[in-house]
Design a protein around this motif. Structure first.
Motif, short mmCIF file in Angstrom:
data_model
loop_
_atom_site.label_atom_id
_atom_site.label_comp_id
_atom_site.label_asym_id
_atom_site.label_seq_id
_atom_site.Cartn_x
_atom_site.Cartn_y
_atom_site.Cartn_z
N LYS A 301 -52.37 51.17 -40.15
CA LYS A 301 -52.16 52.47 -39.52
C LYS A 301 -51.85 53.55 -40.55
N ASN A 302 -51.05 53.18 -41.55
CA ASN A 302 -50.76 54.14 -42.62
C ASN A 302 -52.04 54.50 -43.38
N THR A 303 -52.88 53.49 -43.55
CA THR A 303 -54.15 53.74 -44.25
C THR A 303 -55.04 54.69 -43.47
N GLU A 304 -55.06 54.52 -42.13
CA GLU A 304 -55.87 55.41 -41.29
C GLU A 304 -55.39 56.86 -41.37
N ARG A 305 -54.06 57.04 -41.37
CA ARG A 305 -53.53 58.42 -41.47
C ARG A 305 -53.87 59.05 -42.82
N ASN A 306 -53.74 58.22 -43.86
CA ASN A 306 -54.08 58.74 -45.18
C ASN A 306 -55.56 59.04 -45.30
N SER A 307 -56.39 58.26 -44.60
CA SER A 307 -57.84 58.50 -44.64
C SER A 307 -58.21 59.87 -44.08
N PHE A 309 -56.31 62.46 -44.08
CA PHE A 309 -55.82 63.48 -45.01
C PHE A 309 -56.79 63.69 -46.16
N PHE A 310 -57.36 62.58 -46.61
CA PHE A 310 -58.25 62.67 -47.77
C PHE A 310 -59.73 62.78 -47.39
#
Length: 578
Positions: A301-307, A309-310
């Protein structure tokens, strides 16, 4: 079978069980004092652990932590408790000489010294020194009356009566057994059943059959309302013998069948407890897996949020990203290929291991089946010497199969990383002493001399459970490959301040340099070699090597054909504050 023989069976069954039941009960009164003492020593971690394991009846852990507490130079009263913990634990493990040393270390000013006299009396009872046992029981009787604890007083009366019955002093035995009956409630309890059995055996020994039968029947009726399967079995078997003596063989047969049912129930109960313990461990492992899955999901989930953003930046780097994705694809392909090869290797290991273990288990079960057929035939002939030999042989076969399955379970848990390691300071001499006790029957069977020459001052920093598994496997191998009347020694050599060697030496058949090289080779695959020097699955040695490595230790082997073997284990010592 004559009536005299039946009388002997009755006395053997119940006189030996009286003292054991007494030991199980007497903790109820003493544990209150122990817990009060523990509350007053909240900062003494070793004492609190010692009393906790003592009340849980985990004798090995009790011995370890009580020794640690004694080494910390506690006050006099705390020392008395620790010596009592150790004496009682050693007595439960059958180490009577060491137990008496601990009890004799307790000062007579100890508030509960009557327990010390009572325990020493029990040790003499175990050693069949009945007169000495009576002396200490009578001392305990004078002291215990001041505490006014009826349960413990009743147990003590039962012990004294039992001793007098052994000496055929029936009047004194009857005096104490009747006092025991008066202190026990009339409703159905384990103590009430025991008391009636004691009186019944007393009268039965004197051929006062009518009085004896009355109490045997009373004990049998009371046993129906209790949950102790062992006591139910004893009371029912007793009735079978009584009816047999009276010539009522149909009733005797019914009682014997009922006794066998209670025996089966006891065995099933033990199995249920073992399964429950395994299920508990399995549930813990499953919960740990669930936690790991949740951690992975949170990371995703953290990876999805960061994705998100970037994402904008990713558009500008599409060319670089394409190259990166291509590289990842190639890398993943290599990873998948490596995983496939690893999986194929593990499957080959699994198939080979199952083949070897199945063969060994089949051999053990077939041997047990054959031996049981002989046992049934011998039972009809009433050849008790042959019966004893076959029972010992069956026990040896069952123990071998159990060891194989135990090794298989621990090996599987190691491979799947489910085995929990908790390193702590371990008193090496005590652990070797425990292992010797567990293998005493096998040592006696081959008339092997065992020497525990381990220094009593050495503490090593390892996981206790895995250390026991290693020592059990290596001692089992030493016994297996030793000749009749051989010799096995455990001793230590201190290498430096940080490490010490534990050496297991035998004078058995030894092994060649090729075999030593094969055993020390790091390999995950197991093989059944045609070379006759390599016997069994090899699983035990694989397990030992992995557990020694997990404990930051090393293993070396020195051996010559027909000149014996040295297994040299190197472990880190416990660091002390200098």
């Amino acid at each position: 079978m004559t009536k005299k023989t039946h009388r002997f069976i009755l006395l053997f069954l119940f006189l030996t069980s009286i003292v054991f039941s007494q030991q199980e009960k007497r903790l109820n009164y003493f544990e209150v004092a122990i817990q009060k003492k523990s509350n007053s020593l909240k900062n003494e971690i070793n004492f609190n652990k010692a009393q906790y394991f003592f009340l849980k009846k985990e004798w090995d852990s009790t011995l370890v932590y009580s020794m640690k507490q004694l080494n910390s130079n506690p006050d006099l009263e705390t020392k008395q408790y620790c010596h009592y913990f150790r004496g009682f634990s050693l007595s439960e493990k059958g180490l009577y000489k060491q137990a008496r040393i601990e009890f004799n270390s307790i000062n007579k000013s100890f508030q509960y010294y009557y327990l010390v006299n009572n325990s020493i009396g029990i040790l003499f009872y175990y050693e069949e020194k009945i007169e000495n046992a009576i002396v200490y029981f009578l001392k305990a009787e004078k002291e215990i009356l001041n505490h006014k604890d009826e349960n413990q007083i009743a147990d003590l009366y039962a012990n004294i009566g039992t001793c007098y019955l052994h000496l055929n002093q029936y009047a004194k035995a009857e005096f104490y057994f009747k006092k025991d009956v008066l202190l026990n409630p009339k409703q159905a309890t384990k103590n009430a059943v025991r008391s009636n059995l004691n009186i019944a055996n007393l009268y039965y020994e004197q051929y006062k059959d009518q009085q004896a039968i009355y109490y045997f029947q009373k004990a049998y009726i009371l046993s129906k309302s209790i949950k102790d399967f062992k006591l139910k079995e004893n009371a029912t078997f007793n009735m079978a013998v009584v009816e047999e003596n009276r010539g009522k063989y149909k009733k005797a047969l019914d009682y014997r069948k009922e006794a066998e049912d209670w025996k089966d129930s006891l065995n099933n109960q033990n199995k249920i407890w073992a399964v429950a313990d395994f299920e508990k461990k399995f549930a813990v492992a499953q919960k740990q897996k669930q936690i790991k899955v949740l951690e992975v999901e949170n990371k995703l989930k953290n990876t999805e949020r960061n994705s998100l953003f970037f994402a904008a930046i990713g558009l500008l780097l599409i060319l670089t990203g394409g190259v990166y994705l291509y590289g990842q694809k190639v890398k993943n392909a290599k990873t998948i290929l490596l995983q496939k090869n690893k999986l194929d290797e593990l499957n080959a290991t699994k198939d080979q291991l199952f083949s070897i273990v199945s063969h060994d288990l089949r051999s053990s079960v077939n041997a047990l089946k054959t031996s049981n057929s002989k046992l049934s035939a011998t039972l009809e002939t009433k050849n008790y010497d042959e019966l004893n030999r076959l029972i010992i042989r069956n026990s040896t076969i069952a123990n071998g199969a159990y060891s194989l399955l135990d090794n298989l379970l621990h090996w599987a848990m190691l491979q799947t990383k489910q085995l929990y390691f908790h390193k702590e300071s371990i008193h090496l001499y005590s652990i070797v002493q425990q292992i010797e006790y567990n293998y005493k029957p096998l040592l006696l069977d081959k008339a092997i001399t065992f020497e525990n020459l381990v220094s009593k001052n050495i503490f090593i920093y390892v996981d206790l459970d895995s250390l026991k598994i290693v020592l059990r496997n290596l001692l089992d191998n030493a016994i297996k490959f030793s000749n009749e009347k051989g010799k096995i020694s455990f001793y230590t050599q201190e290498i430096n301040l940080d490490f010490c060697d534990l050496i297991i030496q035998d004078n058995g058949i030894g092994m060649s340099h090729e075999t030593i090289k094969e055993l020390l080779t790091d390999s995950e695959l197991l093989a059944k070699k045609s070379n006759s020097e390599i016997i069994g699955t090899g699983l035990g040695m694989q397990l030992c090597k992995q557990m020694i490595k997990k404990n930051s230790g090393t293993l070396n082997i020195e051996s010559e054909i027909n000149k014996g073997t040295k297994m040299i284990l190197t472990f880190p010592k416990t660091r002390t504050n200098g």
